[in-house]
Design a protein around this motif. Sequence first.
Motif, PDB file in Angstrom:
ATOM      1  N   PRO A  87       1.034 -14.597   4.462  1.00  0.00           N
ATOM      2  CA  PRO A  87       1.166 -13.107   3.924  1.00  0.00           C
ATOM      3  C   PRO A  87       0.066 -12.439   2.934  1.00  0.00           C
ATOM      4  O   PRO A  87      -0.265 -13.396   2.205  1.00  0.00           O
ATOM      5  N   ILE A  88      -0.473 -11.216   4.202  1.00  0.00           N
ATOM      6  CA  ILE A  88      -1.500 -10.768   3.021  1.00  0.00           C
ATOM      7  C   ILE A  88      -1.486  -9.298   3.615  1.00  0.00           C
ATOM      8  O   ILE A  88      -1.177  -8.861   4.472  1.00  0.00           O
ATOM      9  N   ASP A 108      -0.885  -8.130   7.046  1.00  0.00           N
ATOM     10  CA  ASP A 108       0.443  -8.285   7.923  1.00  0.00           C
ATOM     11  C   ASP A 108       1.327  -6.475   7.132  1.00  0.00           C
ATOM     12  O   ASP A 108       2.038  -6.180   7.867  1.00  0.00           O
ATOM     13  N   LEU A 109       0.560  -6.111   5.825  1.00  0.00           N
ATOM     14  CA  LEU A 109       1.697  -5.337   5.416  1.00  0.00           C
ATOM     15  C   LEU A 109       0.074  -4.468   4.744  1.00  0.00           C
ATOM     16  O   LEU A 109      -0.667  -4.610   4.203  1.00  0.00           O
ATOM     17  N   THR A 110       0.553  -2.620   4.626  1.00  0.00           N
ATOM     18  CA  THR A 110      -0.537  -1.672   3.638  1.00  0.00           C
ATOM     19  C   THR A 110       0.524  -0.683   2.412  1.00  0.00           C
ATOM     20  O   THR A 110       1.236  -0.565   3.526  1.00  0.00           O
ATOM     21  N   VAL A 111       0.027  -0.938   1.902  1.00  0.00           N
ATOM     22  CA  VAL A 111       0.165  -0.013   0.852  1.00  0.00           C
ATOM     23  C   VAL A 111      -1.304   0.863   1.082  1.00  0.00           C
ATOM     24  O   VAL A 111      -2.499   0.416   0.033  1.00  0.00           O
ATOM     25  N   ILE A 165       0.177   2.136   8.360  1.00  0.00           N
ATOM     26  CA  ILE A 165       0.309   1.801   7.024  1.00  0.00           C
ATOM     27  C   ILE A 165       2.024   1.909   6.865  1.00  0.00           C
ATOM     28  O   ILE A 165       2.876   1.960   7.434  1.00  0.00           O
ATOM     29  N   ASN A 166       2.380   0.702   5.901  1.00  0.00           N
ATOM     30  CA  ASN A 166       4.066   0.868   5.186  1.00  0.00           C
ATOM     31  C   ASN A 166       4.203   2.131   4.524  1.00  0.00           C
ATOM     32  O   ASN A 166       5.121   2.057   4.757  1.00  0.00           O
ATOM     33  N   GLN A 167       3.322   2.397   3.112  1.00  0.00           N
ATOM     34  CA  GLN A 167       4.135   3.118   2.026  1.00  0.00           C
ATOM     35  C   GLN A 167       2.389   3.828   1.877  1.00  0.00           C
ATOM     36  O   GLN A 167       1.626   3.594   1.819  1.00  0.00           O
ATOM     37  N   VAL A 168       3.142   5.033   0.731  1.00  0.00           N
ATOM     38  CA  VAL A 168       1.972   6.141   0.977  1.00  0.00           C
ATOM     39  C   VAL A 168       2.312   6.107  -0.952  1.00  0.00           C
ATOM     40  O   VAL A 168       3.980   6.218  -1.346  1.00  0.00           O
ATOM     41  N   VAL A 169       1.847   5.543  -1.842  1.00  0.00           N
ATOM     42  CA  VAL A 169       2.620   6.009  -3.594  1.00  0.00           C
ATOM     43  C   VAL A 169       0.987   6.802  -3.939  1.00  0.00           C
ATOM     44  O   VAL A 169       0.419   6.997  -3.341  1.00  0.00           O
ATOM     45  N   PRO A 170       1.316   7.198  -5.288  1.00  0.00           N
ATOM     46  CA  PRO A 170       0.180   7.801  -6.093  1.00  0.00           C
ATOM     47  C   PRO A 170      -0.535   6.919  -6.339  1.00  0.00           C
ATOM     48  O   PRO A 170      -1.130   6.371  -6.363  1.00  0.00           O
TER      49      PRO A 170
END
Length: 247
Positions: A87-88, A108-111, A165-170
């Motif tokens: 996984p990357i 595979d995933l993006t934050v 994308i999978n998640q939005v963070v500060p």
Amino acid sequence: MQKVLVENNADGTTLITINRPEKRNAICAETALLLQKAFQEFEASHTQKCAVITGAGNDAFSGGADTGNFPELWRCIPTVGFKTEKPIISAVGGWCVGGALVLSMMCDLTVSAENGKFSYPEAKMGFTGGLIAGLAARIPHKLAMEMVLLCRMFDAQRAYNVGLINQVVPVGQQVPTALAMAREMTEMSPLVLKTLKRFVTETVLAQGPSEQSGRAQRSLVAVKEDPDAAEAIAAVKEKRKPKYNSW
């Protein structure tokens, strides 16, 4: 200054950082090769299980290809420039442009930080490598074409809404959050993770012509750079039978 930084953590996670903040982390020819090497070493490692790719600072994941020192960009694209079944995760802060969008897309995933901006301006610039075609296999077709043909920028929230994308963070939390995701996967079955990723990559997601060409180029470069290639040339010059060792 090192253009690519690699941090192998004891928990099995690897953090790879594009380290050209003065150039918005643009990917030059050397950077592409260094990224390819870092990913290849990660994939070959028996201790590192999940990687996070990011850019130095919070202003730009990467501005894409460095047009002043144009790279063979395919080399640093997951599953294209290097074989990967681990996984990357991409951790995006600020601008993610052109080839950098392709790089992130193929993870595979993006934050993304709240200031994430996703853009593909090649139609305006007058050139393309074509790898972005795979975007239409990953988000709804019409929205992919909006990014590709109209060169519309998607902010982090819209990118999340369309599934890019999978998640939005500060801002500033994109790397810690991605590493936390990575640590979760280090505790899971490597064989299952690799098998499922391989199934998705090889049989579920559509592969455009540039993607296929990049994989073919990777195989041909591997043959060209193998010691057996040098042995073959030497054997011809010395008028003898070659002694091959690559099995």
